[in-house]
Design a protein around this motif. Structure first.
Motif, PDB file in Angstrom:
ATOM      1  N   SER A 158       4.700  -1.959  17.941  1.00 42.63           N
ATOM      2  CA  SER A 158       4.266  -2.961  16.928  1.00 42.63           C
ATOM      3  C   SER A 158       2.796  -1.571  16.354  1.00 42.63           C
ATOM      4  N   LYS A 159       2.037  -0.933  16.950  1.00 43.55           N
ATOM      5  CA  LYS A 159       1.485  -0.018  16.576  1.00 43.55           C
ATOM      6  C   LYS A 159       1.957   0.724  15.525  1.00 43.55           C
ATOM      7  N   ILE A 160       2.755   1.535  15.484  1.00 41.91           N
ATOM      8  CA  ILE A 160       3.857   2.773  15.279  1.00 41.91           C
ATOM      9  C   ILE A 160       4.206   2.088  13.533  1.00 41.91           C
ATOM     10  N   ARG A 161       4.671   0.651  13.308  1.00 46.93           N
ATOM     11  CA  ARG A 161       4.926  -0.210  12.709  1.00 46.93           C
ATOM     12  C   ARG A 161       3.249  -0.289  11.648  1.00 46.93           C
ATOM     13  N   ALA A 162       2.879  -0.062  12.169  1.00 42.91           N
ATOM     14  CA  ALA A 162       1.331  -0.323  11.407  1.00 42.91           C
ATOM     15  C   ALA A 162       0.514   0.577  10.954  1.00 42.91           C
ATOM     16  N   THR A 163       0.533   1.752  11.125  1.00 48.01           N
ATOM     17  CA  THR A 163       0.143   2.883  11.368  1.00 48.01           C
ATOM     18  C   THR A 163       0.835   3.388   9.739  1.00 48.01           C
ATOM     19  N   PHE A 164       2.630   3.275  10.352  1.00 48.06           N
ATOM     20  CA  PHE A 164       3.499   3.257   8.675  1.00 48.06           C
ATOM     21  C   PHE A 164       3.183   2.358   7.954  1.00 48.06           C
ATOM     22  N   GLN A 165       2.655   1.803   7.778  1.00 47.67           N
ATOM     23  CA  GLN A 165       2.394   0.550   6.982  1.00 47.67           C
ATOM     24  C   GLN A 165       0.743   0.769   6.137  1.00 47.67           C
ATOM     25  N   GLU A 166       0.516   1.237   6.829  1.00 52.30           N
ATOM     26  CA  GLU A 166      -0.640   2.206   6.773  1.00 52.30           C
ATOM     27  C   GLU A 166      -0.749   2.677   5.626  1.00 52.30           C
ATOM     28  N   ILE A 167       0.029   4.589   5.905  1.00 55.32           N
ATOM     29  CA  ILE A 167       0.348   5.229   5.443  1.00 55.32           C
ATOM     30  C   ILE A 167       1.618   4.862   4.191  1.00 55.32           C
ATOM     31  N   GLN A 168       2.049   3.905   4.420  1.00 58.54           N
ATOM     32  CA  GLN A 168       2.796   3.405   3.136  1.00 58.54           C
ATOM     33  C   GLN A 168       2.198   3.166   1.939  1.00 58.54           C
ATOM     34  N   ASP A 169       0.869   2.232   2.420  1.00 57.59           N
ATOM     35  CA  ASP A 169       0.291   1.439   1.552  1.00 57.59           C
ATOM     36  C   ASP A 169      -0.572   2.716   0.718  1.00 57.59           C
ATOM     37  N   LYS A 170      -0.813   3.617   1.340  1.00 59.82           N
ATOM     38  CA  LYS A 170      -1.702   4.480   0.763  1.00 59.82           C
ATOM     39  C   LYS A 170      -1.281   5.055  -0.539  1.00 59.82           C
TER      40      LYS A 170
END
Length: 170
Positions: A158-170
Motif C-alpha cells: 500500500s505504501k509503495i502504491r501510494a508512492t508510485f501514485q505520487e510519482i505518476q501525479d507529478k
C-alpha cells in the motif's frame, strides 16, 4: 473431529450401567484401572494435579457419585485445547492407554458398554493431546505468523502504491 467423537461417546453412556458402576463394593480390576485413568485426566484441569494414581475404590466412588461427572468429562476436550496434559500427567496416563484391559471393545464385552465408552474417552483424550501438541498448535502458530507477514507485506505494498501514485501525479 476427535472432540465430537469424545462427546458422542460420553453421551452414549447408559445411565443404568453408570449407576451400576457406583454400586460396586469390590469392582473388577479393569474398572479400578479405568477410574484411575479418568481421575488422572480430570486432575490435569484441577488446581492440584495428581502426583500418583489413587488406588482406593472409595476415592473413585466419590468421583462417580458427583452428579456433574459426565458433564465435566464432556467439557474436558475443549479445555484440553488451552491446557494440554503436563508431562507428569502423560507419564501417569500412558500405562492405562497401553493396557489391553482398557481396550474399549474388550471392556464393552467384559464389563459394560458404559465402561467401553469411558475407555474410549481415555484413549481419545490421550490422542487429542498429542494431536494438539504435534499438529494443531504448531499449525495455528505458523498460520498466525503467516498472517502477520501477509499483513506487513500488504501494508508495504500500500505504501509503495501510494508512492508510485505520487510519482505518476507529478
Amino acid at each position: 473431529l476427535i472432540r465430537e467423537e469424545i462427546n458422542k461417546k460420553i453421551m452414549m453412556i447408559d445411565k443404568k450401567q453408570f449407576m451400576a458402576l457406583r454400586s460396586y463394593r469390590v469392582p473388577p480390576k479393569e474398572v479400578v484401572k479405568m477410574m484411575g485413568a479418568i481421575c488422572v485426566i480430570m486432575s490435569n484441569f484441577e488446581k492440584k494435579p495428581l502426583d500418583s494414581v489413587p488406588t482406593q475404590w472409595d476415592y473413585y466412588k466419590k468421583r462417580l457419585n458427583d452428579v456433574k461427572l459426565l458433564k465435566t468429562l464432556e467439557g474436558l476436550p475443549k479445555k484440553l485445547e488451552t491446557t494440554q496434559f503436563t508431562e507428569k500427567i502423560l507419564a501417569l496416563l500412558k500405562p492405562f492407554v497401553e493396557d489391553p484391559d482398557l481396550e474399549p471393545s474388550y471392556m464393552e464385552k467384559k464389563i459394560s458398554s458404559t465402561c467401553g465408552c469411558f475407555c474410549h474417552f481415555i484413549i481419545c483424550m490421550y490422542k487429542l493431546d498429542d494431536l494438539l501438541k504435534t499438529k494443531l498448535i504448531p499449525l495455528s502458530k505458523a498460520s498466525a505468523e503467516a498472517t502477520a507477514a501477509f499483513d506487513l507485506a500488504h501494508e508495504n505494498l500500500s505504501k509503495i502504491r501510494a508512492t508510485f501514485q505520487e510519482i505518476q501525479d507529478k
